[in-house]
Design a protein around this motif. Structure first.
Motif, mmCIF file in Angstrom:
data_model
loop_
_atom_site.group_PDB
_atom_site.id
_atom_site.type_symbol
_atom_site.label_atom_id
_atom_site.label_comp_id
_atom_site.label_asym_id
_atom_site.label_seq_id
_atom_site.Cartn_x
_atom_site.Cartn_y
_atom_site.Cartn_z
ATOM 1 N N ILE A 1 0.846 -1.193 0.000
ATOM 2 C CA ILE A 1 0.000 0.000 0.000
ATOM 3 C C ILE A 1 0.884 1.247 0.000
ATOM 4 C CG2 ILE A 1 -1.723 1.297 1.286
ATOM 5 C CD1 ILE A 1 -2.854 -1.245 0.185
ATOM 6 N N GLN A 2 0.606 2.176 -0.898
ATOM 7 C CA GLN A 2 1.374 3.421 -0.976
ATOM 8 C C GLN A 2 0.711 4.481 -0.102
ATOM 9 O OE1 GLN A 2 4.351 3.483 -2.685
ATOM 10 N NE2 GLN A 2 3.883 1.298 -2.899
ATOM 11 N N LEU A 3 1.160 4.569 1.143
ATOM 12 C CA LEU A 3 0.580 5.531 2.079
ATOM 13 C C LEU A 3 1.053 6.948 1.769
ATOM 14 C CD1 LEU A 3 1.212 3.493 5.349
ATOM 15 C CD2 LEU A 3 -1.012 3.821 4.253
ATOM 16 N N ASN A 4 0.188 7.904 1.968
ATOM 17 C CA ASN A 4 0.586 9.305 1.841
ATOM 18 C C ASN A 4 1.426 9.698 3.059
ATOM 19 O OD1 ASN A 4 -0.952 9.737 -0.555
ATOM 20 N ND2 ASN A 4 -2.796 9.887 0.689
ATOM 21 N N HIS A 5 2.396 10.550 2.848
ATOM 22 C CA HIS A 5 3.200 11.030 3.974
ATOM 23 C C HIS A 5 3.744 12.410 3.644
ATOM 24 C CE1 HIS A 5 7.134 10.133 1.953
ATOM 25 N NE2 HIS A 5 6.396 9.217 1.363
ATOM 26 N N CYS A 6 4.020 13.193 4.682
ATOM 27 C CA CYS A 6 4.511 14.565 4.481
ATOM 28 C C CYS A 6 5.128 15.066 5.780
ATOM 29 C CB CYS A 6 3.360 15.476 4.034
ATOM 30 S SG CYS A 6 2.105 15.750 5.299
ATOM 31 N N SER A 7 5.618 16.288 5.757
ATOM 32 C CA SER A 7 6.185 16.908 6.958
ATOM 33 C C SER A 7 5.054 17.388 7.866
ATOM 34 C CB SER A 7 7.065 18.098 6.573
ATOM 35 O OG SER A 7 6.262 19.140 6.018
ATOM 36 N N PRO B 1 -2.592 16.269 2.745
ATOM 37 C CA PRO B 1 -1.298 15.581 2.713
ATOM 38 C C PRO B 1 -1.033 14.813 3.998
ATOM 39 C CG PRO B 1 -1.090 17.873 2.007
ATOM 40 C CD PRO B 1 -2.462 17.727 2.568
ATOM 41 N N GLY B 2 -0.452 13.637 3.848
ATOM 42 C CA GLY B 2 -0.111 12.819 5.007
ATOM 43 C C GLY B 2 -1.226 11.915 5.490
ATOM 44 N N THR B 3 -2.439 12.081 4.950
ATOM 45 C CA THR B 3 -3.598 11.305 5.391
ATOM 46 C C THR B 3 -3.969 10.262 4.341
ATOM 47 O OG1 THR B 3 -4.468 13.155 6.678
ATOM 48 C CG2 THR B 3 -6.019 11.412 6.095
ATOM 49 N N THR B 4 -4.314 9.062 4.789
ATOM 50 C CA THR B 4 -4.744 7.983 3.901
ATOM 51 C C THR B 4 -5.968 7.308 4.509
ATOM 52 O OG1 THR B 4 -2.444 7.558 3.233
ATOM 53 C CG2 THR B 4 -4.065 5.841 2.736
ATOM 54 N N ILE B 5 -6.922 6.954 3.651
ATOM 55 C CA ILE B 5 -8.074 6.150 4.078
ATOM 56 C C ILE B 5 -7.887 4.736 3.547
ATOM 57 C CG2 ILE B 5 -10.569 5.842 4.018
ATOM 58 C CD1 ILE B 5 -10.835 8.849 3.503
ATOM 59 N N LEU B 6 -7.720 3.784 4.467
ATOM 60 C CA LEU B 6 -7.630 2.378 4.094
ATOM 61 C C LEU B 6 -9.023 1.749 4.153
ATOM 62 C CD1 LEU B 6 -4.513 1.261 6.177
ATOM 63 C CD2 LEU B 6 -4.583 1.739 3.743
ATOM 64 N N ILE C 1 -8.621 5.370 9.010
ATOM 65 C CA ILE C 1 -8.023 6.646 8.628
ATOM 66 C C ILE C 1 -6.688 6.759 9.366
ATOM 67 C CG2 ILE C 1 -8.276 9.156 8.629
ATOM 68 C CD1 ILE C 1 -11.327 8.690 8.775
ATOM 69 N N VAL C 2 -5.610 7.000 8.631
ATOM 70 C CA VAL C 2 -4.274 7.054 9.222
ATOM 71 C C VAL C 2 -3.550 8.293 8.723
ATOM 72 C CG1 VAL C 2 -4.145 4.541 9.395
ATOM 73 C CG2 VAL C 2 -3.244 5.674 7.357
ATOM 74 N N LYS C 3 -2.511 8.666 9.447
ATOM 75 C CA LYS C 3 -1.662 9.770 8.972
ATOM 76 C C LYS C 3 -0.207 9.435 9.250
ATOM 77 C CE LYS C 3 -3.702 13.038 11.365
ATOM 78 N NZ LYS C 3 -4.003 14.427 11.792
ATOM 79 N N VAL C 4 0.650 9.789 8.296
ATOM 80 C CA VAL C 4 2.093 9.608 8.439
ATOM 81 C C VAL C 4 2.712 10.981 8.230
ATOM 82 C CG1 VAL C 4 4.134 8.381 7.651
ATOM 83 C CG2 VAL C 4 1.895 7.273 7.495
ATOM 84 N N ILE C 5 3.151 11.596 9.328
ATOM 85 C CA ILE C 5 3.703 12.951 9.263
ATOM 86 C C ILE C 5 4.998 13.008 10.063
ATOM 87 C CG2 ILE C 5 1.481 14.068 8.869
ATOM 88 C CD1 ILE C 5 1.365 14.795 11.817
ATOM 89 N N GLY C 6 5.937 13.805 9.575
ATOM 90 C CA GLY C 6 7.239 13.855 10.221
ATOM 91 C C GLY C 6 7.893 12.491 10.165
#
Length: 309
Positions: free
Chosen positions: A13-19, A187-192, A207-212
């Motif tokens: 899965i290509q998760l979104n991520h950002c600062s 940005p940084g948020t993904t809905i699986l 709902i997940v987020k990958v930040i920093g």
């Protein structure tokens, strides 16, 4: 090594991520999204959960109206440089301190360190079985485009969760659809999404987020009649495995320790540790006495005091 400990096939899965900055400025631009989707907005107080920056550049958000945490929860802050504006921290604020000498409490956070090395060996034996079952019975995918039929299916799942647990409330169609369209822009948020492998029916979302440098779970929901599919296990494990593939991501966070033993046992079984960090709690005049008098249980949790069982 036993293959049980080395192999659990998961979808890529290509998760979104950002600062942190990119995520926060997007929420400022979108305006209608709370920091965590489950916080929801209100007709009475609107959306107080939009993040803001203090004079020293630290991003904060309101966990509850009037009480703040830093967006980057794991970044230790010099107490002299923590200065969220009073209008958004009129109850108080809390952050991790550089060391115990500058702390006045502990913040116990469910943390999964060394995320790139995460795998089956970090799970309990029972959890490995449940994850394998969930991944066999469910297909995990990401939602990339707004689809009203998908939104409606997920809105029904959310309403079912709310009725089953008494947590939060069902949402009107217009509110749910509008917020999920904004989530897809953030940005940084993904809905699986999880679908039943046999029928294709949506049986859960996360709902997940990958930040920093950290991966965070936001909101997970599974309908009552699909709990036996182990959807929750499949969604969480897929998220953690794929977040660990993102360069620079060091850890995952599953909120501060709760007083619900079943929930904490689950988090432990999937690899998280309730880890105490030296923290600084600043409450406005009178709030400490009020908390200790009327909300002792909540005060103990926010200062890292738990009964040992």
């Amino acid at each position: 090594m036993d293959t049980e400990l080395t192999t659990i096939e998961t979808p890529d899965i290509q998760l979104n991520h950002c600062s942190v900055k990119e995520h926060c400025t997007a929420l400022l631009r979108l305006q209608k999204l709370p920091f965590w989707w489950y916080q929801q907005t209100s007709r009475l107080y609107g959306n107080p959960f939009i993040p803001f920056q203090d004079l020293n550049g630290t991003w904060w958000y309101q966990v509850k109206p009037g009480f703040c945490w830093p967006v980057d929860l794991y970044e230790a802050i010099d107490p002299a440089k923590a200065c969220p504006c009073w209008t958004r921290s009129f109850i108080g604020y809390q952050f991790l301190a550089p060391d115990s000498a500058q702390a006045n409490c502990s913040l116990v956070v469910n943390t999964l360190h060394h995320l790139p090395e995460y795998g089956p060996a970090r799970l309990s034996k029972d959890r490995r079985k449940k994850i394998r079952k969930g991944l066999k019975l469910c297909q995990i995918e990401i939602l990339t485009e707004p689809e009203d039929s998908v939104f409606e299916a997920c809105r029904a799942i959310w309403a079912d969760l709310s009725r089953r647990t008494g947590w939060k409330r069902p949402l009107a169609q217009s509110i749910f659809h509008n917020q999920w369209r904004l989530l897809l822009e953030c940005p940084g948020t993904t809905i699986l999404l999880a679908r039943d492998s046999e029928t294709g029916q949506i049986v859960g979302f996360y709902i997940v987020k990958v930040i920093g440098d950290t991966a965070y779970g936001d909101t997970i929901s599974v309908p009552t009649d699909k709990l036996t599919l182990n959807v929750n296990d499949a969604l969480r494990y897929t998220f953690l495995i794929n977040a660990g593939k993102i360069p620079g991501i060091r850890r995952a966070c599953a909120a501060i320790r709760s007083t619900l033993s079943g929930l904490e046992t689950f988090k432990s079984s999937i690899g998280f540790t309730a880890e105490p960090y030296p923290a600084r709690l600043v409450l406005r005049p009178g709030v400490t006495i009020l908390m200790k008098t009327l909300f002792q249980k909540q005060y103990n949790r926010m200062t890292g005091v738990f009964e040992n069982k």
